[in-house]
Write an enzyme that holds these catalytic residues in place. Structure first.
Site, PDB file in Angstrom:
ATOM      1  N   ASP A 154     -30.150  -8.613   2.126  1.00  0.00           N
ATOM      2  CA  ASP A 154     -30.203  -9.706   2.660  1.00  0.00           C
ATOM      3  C   ASP A 154     -29.293 -10.780   2.451  1.00  0.00           C
ATOM      4  O   ASP A 154     -28.916 -11.591   3.448  1.00  0.00           O
ATOM      5  CB  ASP A 154     -31.792 -10.358   2.538  1.00  0.00           C
ATOM      6  CG  ASP A 154     -32.757  -9.691   3.271  1.00  0.00           C
ATOM      7  OD1 ASP A 154     -32.585  -8.994   4.090  1.00  0.00           O
ATOM      8  OD2 ASP A 154     -33.995  -9.930   2.852  1.00  0.00           O
ATOM      9  N   THR A 180     -44.988   1.190  -1.620  1.00  0.00           N
ATOM     10  CA  THR A 180     -44.944   2.215  -2.669  1.00  0.00           C
ATOM     11  C   THR A 180     -43.813   2.012  -3.514  1.00  0.00           C
ATOM     12  O   THR A 180     -43.780   2.558  -4.514  1.00  0.00           O
ATOM     13  CB  THR A 180     -44.893   3.674  -2.154  1.00  0.00           C
ATOM     14  OG1 THR A 180     -43.781   3.688  -1.233  1.00  0.00           O
ATOM     15  CG2 THR A 180     -46.158   3.817  -1.223  1.00  0.00           C
ATOM     16  N   ARG A 237     -36.457   1.040   0.684  1.00  0.00           N
ATOM     17  CA  ARG A 237     -37.584   1.049  -0.190  1.00  0.00           C
ATOM     18  C   ARG A 237     -38.958   0.931   0.506  1.00  0.00           C
ATOM     19  O   ARG A 237     -39.097  -0.317   0.988  1.00  0.00           O
ATOM     20  CB  ARG A 237     -37.676   0.149  -1.501  1.00  0.00           C
ATOM     21  CG  ARG A 237     -36.371   0.685  -2.367  1.00  0.00           C
ATOM     22  CD  ARG A 237     -36.777  -0.283  -3.799  1.00  0.00           C
ATOM     23  NE  ARG A 237     -37.107  -1.531  -3.648  1.00  0.00           N
ATOM     24  CZ  ARG A 237     -37.194  -2.393  -4.663  1.00  0.00           C
ATOM     25  NH1 ARG A 237     -37.232  -1.948  -5.796  1.00  0.00           N
ATOM     26  NH2 ARG A 237     -37.372  -3.590  -4.689  1.00  0.00           N
ATOM     27  N   ASP A 269     -32.614 -10.367  -3.101  1.00  0.00           N
ATOM     28  CA  ASP A 269     -32.412  -9.038  -2.050  1.00  0.00           C
ATOM     29  C   ASP A 269     -31.005  -8.769  -1.720  1.00  0.00           C
ATOM     30  O   ASP A 269     -30.590  -9.751  -0.947  1.00  0.00           O
ATOM     31  CB  ASP A 269     -33.314  -9.263  -0.678  1.00  0.00           C
ATOM     32  CG  ASP A 269     -33.194  -7.908  -0.131  1.00  0.00           C
ATOM     33  OD1 ASP A 269     -32.190  -7.408   0.168  1.00  0.00           O
ATOM     34  OD2 ASP A 269     -34.369  -7.251   0.125  1.00  0.00           O
TER      35      ASP A 269
HETATM   36  C1  PRP Z   1     -32.276  -2.171  -2.329  1.00  0.00           C
HETATM   37  C2  PRP Z   1     -30.968  -2.169  -2.972  1.00  0.00           C
HETATM   38  C3  PRP Z   1     -31.140  -0.517  -3.293  1.00  0.00           C
HETATM   39  C4  PRP Z   1     -32.744  -0.644  -3.834  1.00  0.00           C
HETATM   40  C5  PRP Z   1     -32.813  -0.498  -5.316  1.00  0.00           C
HETATM   41  O1  PRP Z   1     -32.271  -1.605  -0.797  1.00  0.00           O
HETATM   42  O2  PRP Z   1     -29.887  -2.007  -2.135  1.00  0.00           O
HETATM   43  O3  PRP Z   1     -30.852   0.473  -2.569  1.00  0.00           O
HETATM   44  O4  PRP Z   1     -33.230  -1.776  -3.027  1.00  0.00           O
HETATM   45  O5  PRP Z   1     -34.267  -0.427  -5.427  1.00  0.00           O
HETATM   46  P1  PRP Z   1     -34.781   0.776  -6.210  1.00  0.00           P
HETATM   47  O6  PRP Z   1     -33.950   1.033  -7.576  1.00  0.00           O
HETATM   48  O7  PRP Z   1     -36.207   0.529  -6.825  1.00  0.00           O
HETATM   49  O8  PRP Z   1     -34.857   2.005  -5.386  1.00  0.00           O
HETATM   50  P2  PRP Z   1     -33.294  -1.936   0.102  1.00  0.00           P
HETATM   51  O9  PRP Z   1     -34.495  -0.862   0.102  1.00  0.00           O
HETATM   52  O10 PRP Z   1     -33.778  -3.213  -0.093  1.00  0.00           O
HETATM   53  O11 PRP Z   1     -32.706  -1.795   1.482  1.00  0.00           O
HETATM   54  P3  PRP Z   1     -31.396  -2.697   2.125  1.00  0.00           P
HETATM   55  O12 PRP Z   1     -30.272  -2.304   1.509  1.00  0.00           O
HETATM   56  O13 PRP Z   1     -31.593  -2.044   3.392  1.00  0.00           O
HETATM   57  O14 PRP Z   1     -31.796  -3.929   2.111  1.00  0.00           O
HETATM   58  N1  URA Z   2     -33.418  -4.320  -4.305  1.00  0.00           N
HETATM   59  C1  URA Z   2     -32.684  -5.768  -4.524  1.00  0.00           C
HETATM   60  O1  URA Z   2     -31.892  -5.772  -3.266  1.00  0.00           O
HETATM   61  N2  URA Z   2     -32.961  -6.605  -5.342  1.00  0.00           N
HETATM   62  C2  URA Z   2     -33.594  -6.329  -6.372  1.00  0.00           C
HETATM   63  O2  URA Z   2     -33.823  -7.285  -7.223  1.00  0.00           O
HETATM   64  C3  URA Z   2     -34.295  -5.039  -6.364  1.00  0.00           C
HETATM   65  C4  URA Z   2     -34.135  -4.245  -5.231  1.00  0.00           C
END
Ligand code: PRP
Ligand code: URA
Length: 209
Positions: A203, A108, A104, A200
């Site tokens: 993380d 944005t 994400r 997160d």
């Molecule tokens: C997180 C999560 C989803 C996304 C959800 O990933 O694992 O993929 O956010 O958010 P959304 O519904 O608003 O799209 P992130 O972008 O943090 O990436 P990561 O898995 O690499 O930590």
């Molecule tokens: N992605 C995450 O990992 N946690 C949230 O709460 C939203 C998006």
């Protein structure tokens, strides 16, 4: 409109409580996510078809049932989706695994695709898109869209925690996709985080914070 199944089995809800807890260590978080994924896999595979087979027991011949040759595919969204793959494979070890990399954009909140590697026969498979978090729904929708562009038609989505906003977004964009979640939380905050959520997911799974 896609159906929404909330997997509210007591074992899932118990483990989810510790997944949410900020004091849970990375090791325990990872193990709990793995365990909940296994329990949710039990629910999501509830409708896979069976076929009859004859088995010779020590006593007689019995007509029994086994899972028919329907092919499954697991599609974790990188990176947090990885945390649920092994838990599901424990129940369906023959499933193939394809990966879609999305992050994400922090400004944005729009998903950006950076990787896609899928089984060659992906369009013939019944697919489960996996991501612990369904927040705005942007990432899940982009992953589903990426699969549909490649000719996939049988798609389910499995998440640990969803925001109502994400559920609505997926239902609107992909009314043919059923959603399996362990909980639907209250709302999204101004940073696009699910409240109360778990923070997160990536993380916490990989200890990067
Ligand atoms: C997180 C999560 C989803 C996304 C959800 O990933 O694992 O993929 O956010 O958010 P959304 O519904 O608003 O799209 P992130 O972008 O943090 O990436 P990561 O898995 O690499 O930590
Ligand atoms: N992605 C995450 O990992 N946690 C949230 O709460 C939203 C998006």
């Amino acid at each position: 409109m896609g159906k929404v199944f909330v997997c509210d089995h007591p074992l899932i809800q118990h483990k989810l409580t510790y997944i949410r807890d900020e004091n849970t260590t990375t090791k325990d978080f990872r193990e709990l996510v793995d365990e909940v994924a296994t329990l949710m896999a039990y629910e999501i595979t509830r409708d896979i078809p069976l076929e009859k087979v004859q088995v010779r027991t020590p006593v007689t011949t019995a007509e029994c049932r086994v899972i028919s040759g329907r092919m499954l595919g697991l599609i974790p969204i990188l990176r947090a989706g990885l945390g649920m793959v092994d838990g599901i494979l424990k129940l369906v070890p023959a499933a193939k695994v394809g990966h879609i990399g999305l992050y994400r954009d922090p400004d944005t909140l729009e998903p950006v695709e950076y990787y896609a590697k899928l089984p060659t026969d992906v369009q013939e498979r019944e697919l489960i898109v996996i991501d612990p978090m369904l927040a705005t729904g942007g990432s899940a929708n982009a992953a589903i869209e990426a699969l549909k562009k490649r000719g996939c038609t049988q798609i389910k989505l499995m998440c640990l925690i969803a925001a109502p906003e994400g559920v609505q977004a997926v239902q609107k964009a992909h009314p043919d996709v059923d959603l399996y979640v362990a909980a639907i939380d209250d709302h999204l905050n101004d940073h696009g985080y699910i409240v109360p959520g778990l923070g997160d997911a990536g993380d916490r799974l990989f200890g990067t914070k």
